[in-house]
Design an enzyme around this catalytic site. Structure first.
Site, mmCIF file in Angstrom:
data_model
loop_
_atom_site.group_PDB
_atom_site.id
_atom_site.type_symbol
_atom_site.label_atom_id
_atom_site.label_comp_id
_atom_site.label_asym_id
_atom_site.label_seq_id
_atom_site.Cartn_x
_atom_site.Cartn_y
_atom_site.Cartn_z
ATOM 1 N N CYS A 172 18.534 -48.455 25.940
ATOM 2 C CA CYS A 172 17.736 -49.334 26.789
ATOM 3 C C CYS A 172 16.401 -49.652 26.150
ATOM 4 C CB CYS A 172 17.491 -48.652 28.127
ATOM 5 S SG CYS A 172 19.044 -48.463 28.977
ATOM 6 N N TYR A 221 32.547 -48.375 28.380
ATOM 7 C CA TYR A 221 31.538 -47.308 28.366
ATOM 8 C C TYR A 221 31.898 -46.210 29.359
ATOM 9 C CZ TYR A 221 26.702 -45.476 29.116
ATOM 10 O OH TYR A 221 25.573 -44.720 29.259
ATOM 11 N N HIS A 236 28.041 -40.524 29.751
ATOM 12 C CA HIS A 236 27.021 -40.387 30.793
ATOM 13 C C HIS A 236 27.602 -40.466 32.192
ATOM 14 C CE1 HIS A 236 24.631 -42.060 27.278
ATOM 15 N NE2 HIS A 236 24.214 -40.827 27.442
ATOM 16 N N ASP A 288 21.919 -35.091 25.868
ATOM 17 C CA ASP A 288 22.408 -36.086 24.903
ATOM 18 C C ASP A 288 21.203 -36.614 24.109
ATOM 19 O OD1 ASP A 288 23.635 -38.253 23.593
ATOM 20 O OD2 ASP A 288 23.371 -39.561 25.334
ATOM 21 N N ALA A 310 19.632 -43.971 18.244
ATOM 22 C CA ALA A 310 18.859 -44.816 19.148
ATOM 23 C C ALA A 310 17.393 -44.601 18.803
ATOM 24 C CB ALA A 310 19.161 -44.473 20.602
#
Lengths: 264, 728
Positions: free
Chosen positions: B29, B168, B171, B266, B320
């Site tokens: 994000c 996806y 999570h 994570d 990320a």
């Protein structure tokens, strides 16, 4: 009293560097220059003397080098002092510390200096000879590796301290004229301000040739030097080895290594 | 290129596409979604320019039933979203990277605050992540309908130019909710056995593959272990077995661990997790999959990346946070400039903005993150200086060092001055706290760059261990512009957000009261019984409690605000609370202090006054008196009550503004904590921002940035209208 402070732009090698094909020098592309660390301290010593004895002491930085060495002089002038001296012509190239000292000694005479404050050594060559050679050539007393200094204008004497082995300090009184070589840590060199840097750009750097100083060219360069660099090389490095595996495997490898070293 | 890193630059085939190297920005994000297409396109393409072979959107909602408002996801609900997302795919493609979209359906984890729709799930339950959000249990028609949402979204994604389409399931979003017995309580063909629990996910993959599989690579993100034992997925059991079942339907696996309710396992903060912390779980996947496997683990060190690939644990390095801290990480490795890498410090401040819900992402290390489009900032390229002004920066902390760095990058002559012997300022203290050593990378990056930059300009200077500059020193320094970055200090008198006044009896000059700075300096002995008085919402009190408890002190924290409130957002909270339990650190919540004496402090319940308000006349409280005051004993009181800027130098210069012109000073500016105490990320931003705008008429105040807002009169959907219309 005039203080002459010989300074030097030293060679800083890049992480990766090459020895030139002549086998006697480093590829100039791998070199950057900056003012010798010891010279920050000797110049600070001179500046402090000048400030403490305002109006009666003058400090002049000098260097032996080509045009690029002006950077080091300007760096000194950014912190104080009004003028500097640079000595150069092509005959100087290849000079050993003694030949360089001839020029510094001649400059000290020409300037009528009573005190020469040199750095103990330079970070690149580390001969530790130049300052002492200047004293020898002038016939002046010298004190090397000075870690504290006090000057009495009244009797024209210096009281200096040297650090000896095992934490012992030696205090020496020395009469002027004299040559001192200054050790790191004798003071905390100041930083130049932006104003100082700007002003230094307009201060005078007198360019003198060896002839101006009365030093003949056969006293300089390779012909005038008793020492010359024969070879410059990177020493072979021994290798480290991480011994892995089970304890018996490690012992086996260890014995192999011991035997290899024994030549067995 | 250094040949030992050659492995990282080998192309790899994923389905019908080829990834040019092993650097892959996993979906993460940023706060752009599909509503800020400029932000989205510029931020992602910056990484493509920096060498990343694969780039993704953040999670991308497939339907209004999966609406995460106020958190910002991308959306691919309609043609308008396609148009906006295409801006990103076009930009990324310019650099030869593949671009992926993570198709997302959240079930009850998505509260649908905007769409007001009701999410569906395998069974009915309340979300363990989101407040007050239940789902409807799907019947067989629902299953078909939701699977079609995925297919429709995949077709739109293909049209938007995406190369990689995800289903996806990490999570604990919908596919994993079906797979995990923690959520799935069904007794029909979609519940019970692993094959049944896997059915929804497998069918969805099959349908998406059927729709776009010849054009796009099909990826799935799978949390291979829920870290909750038998309650959820365990890698050596359902985890590996699911991979075997789904392997023929997947072109690339993106694997991690954990669930959204505690996804700090994570996106592990450096406080608790080192590089590659998920490998003990991730490594199992390649044992059963024939497809390329990628995964994250805050990989910043190329040696480690090579090791992970050579050891057969992963094929592709997912990242990320490291890609945010340094969008040019791959190119720097390729060019042998490893020491130029802006290493992610693992503070998770990037994540905090998503967790807060709404604001754009920021990065502590990389002040340009999120500013690519709106401010036009490139992390590696700088506008050349526009004047010959010389600049003095006072203070080499996060703000001052960043300011000096950027000014030097721009070609200015800069003097950076600090009394300390080291660049870093406050970061040097913070990085000495337990678990925060990696925060020191913030200092290391600036130190390395400044030392390189200062050599490029003979007149620039880094003056460390310098004599403190006073007002006269600054006026006479000879700088055209002066930037003051003198930082802040912890309050010494108990002043806090709660009362905005000193607390009687509190004074850090006393031998038994200490500020954080005094602890860092080791200037006072700390007694056996420590009481930390806290009104700070972030890490300082928890970190000091940790440090002192580990050193053998009995530690209590009396707190007037939610202790570690911001650590919820950085995902550090769950484990810091576990650590508190392990170290027997006691928390006294919802209290504040009325007075203190040697050895004791009087605390009261902040809600101890009467709940009814009435006007009682001037000088009278509108509530009944708080009578909850009690004395608590301590040997040492630690004051984490609030911070104040170090502004005496700035004020002194400001008072002599009339002398600026005669000293050739054009302006004096205040940045970072010296302006107002703030996050290290924001202090760094301050320094960066003023350096980019130093030529402006008054660089103290930021230039406007480009805003991306819906423009009145322009409809989101092609061919639609923006006219106000009522259904009458």
């Amino acid at each position: 009293m005039k203080i002459l402070v010989p300074v030097k732009q030293v060679e800083i090698l890049d992480e990766d560097f090459d020895v030139q094909d002549d086998g006697r020098s480093i590829d100039p592309d791998c070199i950057e220059f900056e003012l010798n660390e010891w010279d920050d301290y000797s110049w600070e010593t001179a500046l402090q003397l000048m400030e403490k004895h305002e109006g009666t002491v003058e400090a002049v930085p000098m260097t032996v080098g080509d045009e690029s060495a002006d950077d080091g002089l300007r760096k000194c002038l950014a912190k104080g002092g009004e003028r500097a001296i640079r000595v150069w012509d092509d005959s100087v190239a290849g000079s050993d510390p003694i030949a360089i000292a001839r020029l510094i000694a001649a400059a000290a005479k020409k300037e009528d200096a009573q005190l020469v404050l040199a750095g103990t050594q330079s970070t690149d060559q580390a001969h530790g000879q130049t300052g002492i050679a200047v004293a020898a050539l002038l016939g002046w007393p010298h004190v090397a590796v000075v870690s504290a200094l006090d000057y009495s204008a009244a009797d024209g004497k210096l009281t200096v301290r040297r650090e000896l082995e095992g934490g012992v300090e030696e205090e020496i009184e020395v009469a002027l004229p004299a040559v001192l070589t200054i050790q790191l840590g004798i003071n905390e060199p100041r930083y130049a301000s932006l104003r100082g840097i700007k002003q230094a750009k307009t201060k005078t750097v007198d360019l003198l040739s060896p002839a101006d100083l009365g030093v003949s060219t056969d006293q300089l360069g390779e012909t005038g030097s008793a020492a010359r660099v024969r070879r410059m090389y990177i020493p072979e490095r021994s290798k480290a080895e991480l011994i892995t595996g089970t304890p018996p495997e490690q012992v086996k490898r260890l014995i192999e290594i011991v035997n290899e070293l024994k030549g067995a | 290129m250094d040949s030992k890193y050659a492995t990282l630059f080998e192309p790899i085939k994923i389905g019908p596409k080829t990834l040019k190297n092993r650097f892959y920005q996993v979906p993460h994000c940023i706060g752009a979604g599909s509503d800020k297409p400029g932000f989205q396109a510029a931020h992602r393409s910056m990484k493509a320019e920096g060498g990343w072979g694969g780039i993704n959107t953040e999670y991308c909602s497939i339907h209004p039933e999966s609406d995460d408002t106020n958190r910002v996801s991308a959306r691919i609900w309609d043609e308008g979203d396609v148009r906006n997302l295409k801006a990103m795919t076009d930009e990324v493609h310019k650099y030869g990277a593949l671009v992926g979209v993570e198709l997302w359906y959240g079930g009850p984890h998505a509260p649908c605050l905007e769409s007001r729709q009701t999410p569906r799930g395998p069974s009915q339950y309340a979300s363990d992540f989101e407040t007050q959000s239940y789902c409807k249990e799907m019947d067989l028609d629902d299953i078909k309908m939701v699977q079609q949402f995925y297919v429709d979204a995949a077709l739109r994604a293909r049209d938007a130019g995406f190369d990689i389409v995800y289903v996806y399931g990490a999570h604990a979003y919908l596919p994993l909710q079906f797979l995990s017995p923690f959520y799935n309580k069904r007794t029909d063909g979609y519940g019970g056995s692993l094959e049944n629990r896997a059915r929804f996910w497998l069918e969805t993959l099959e349908k998406v593959r059927g729709a776009v599989g010849s054009d796009c690579a099909i990826a799935t993100r799978f949390a291979v272990d829920s870290l909750s034992g038998q309650e959820g997925i365990q890698v050596e059991d359902d985890g590996m077995r699911f991979v075997e079942l789904a392997d023929p339907l997947v072109d690339v696996w993106d694997v991690n661990v954990g669930v959204i309710a505690e996804w700090g396992e994570d996106a592990g903060p450096s406080r608790f997790h080192r590089m590659g912390h998920q490998l003990p779980w991730q490594r199992f996947i390649k044992l059963v999959s024939k497809k390329p496997v990628l995964g994250v683990g805050r990989f910043t060190d190329p040696e480690k990346m090579v090791e992970v690939i050579r050891a057969g644990q992963l094929d592709i390095i997912g990242a990320a946070r490291p890609s945010i801290a340094d969008p040019f990480l791959p190119n720097k490795i390729k060019e042998g400039r490893v020491d130029d890498i802006r290493t992610c410090i693992g503070c998770n401040v990037c994540i905090s903005r998503w967790e807060i819900g709404g604001p754009p992402m920021v990065c502590t290390q990389n002040a340009t993150a999120g500013e690519e489009y709106r401010r036009g900032w490139h992390p590696e390229k700088f506008e050349p200086k526009k004047s010959d002004d010389t600049i003095l920066v006072v203070g080499a902390g996060p703000s001052g060092s960043e300011c000096a760095r950027v000014l030097m990058e721009r070609g200015y002559t800069v003097h950076l001055v600090d009394q300390a012997d080291k660049i870093g300022g406050y970061v040097n203290n913070v990085a000495s706290l337990p678990g925060l050593g990696e925060w020191g990378y913030h200092r290391d990056y600036r130190e390395t760059q400044l030392n390189k930059l200062v050599k490029k300009n003979r007149d620039s200077q880094i003056a460390l261990g310098a004599k403190p500059l006073d007002v006269d020193g600054i006026l006479g320094y000879g700088a055209d512009k002066v930037v003051i970055a003198t930082g802040a200090h912890w309050n010494r008198d108990g002043n806090s957000a709660l009362t905005h006044a000193p607390i009687p009896g509190i004074n850090a000059d006393l031998p038994y009261m200490v500020t954080p700075e005094q602890i860092f300096a080791g200037s006072k002995p700390i007694g056996k019984r420590v009481l930390i008085l806290n009104a700070d919402p972030y890490y300082m009190a928890p970190s000091l409690a940790h440090k002192l408890a580990e050193a053998g002190h009995e530690v209590k924290v009396a707190t007037g605000v939610d202790l570690g409130r911001y650590m919820h957002f950085t995902l550090e909270y769950p484990n810091i609370r576990r650590l508190f339990n392990e170290l027997n650190i006691e928390i006294i919540s919802d209290v504040w202090a009325s007075r203190a004496e040697e050895g004791r402090i009087e605390l009261y319940d902040v809600w101890g006054d009467g709940h009814k308000i009435q006007f009682n006349g001037v000088g009278q409280s509108p509530r009944t008196e708080n009578r909850t005051h009690k004395w608590h004993e301590f040997d040492t009181l630690v004051l984490v009550t609030g911070r104040s800027s170090n502004v005496s130098l700035f004020r002194g210069i400001k008072e002599r503004q009339s002398e600026w012109a005669s000293n050739d000073i054009k302006g004096v500016y205040l940045i970072g904590d010296a302006l107002a105490p703030k996050l290290i990320a924001d202090a760094t931003f301050d320094g960066h921002r003023i350096a980019r705008e130093i030529e402006e008429a008054n660089p103290q105040y930021p230039q406007p940035y480009r805003r991306e807002v819906a423009v009145w009169g322009v409809a989101h959907m092609p061919g639609a209208t923006s006219e106000i219309r009522y259904r009458l």
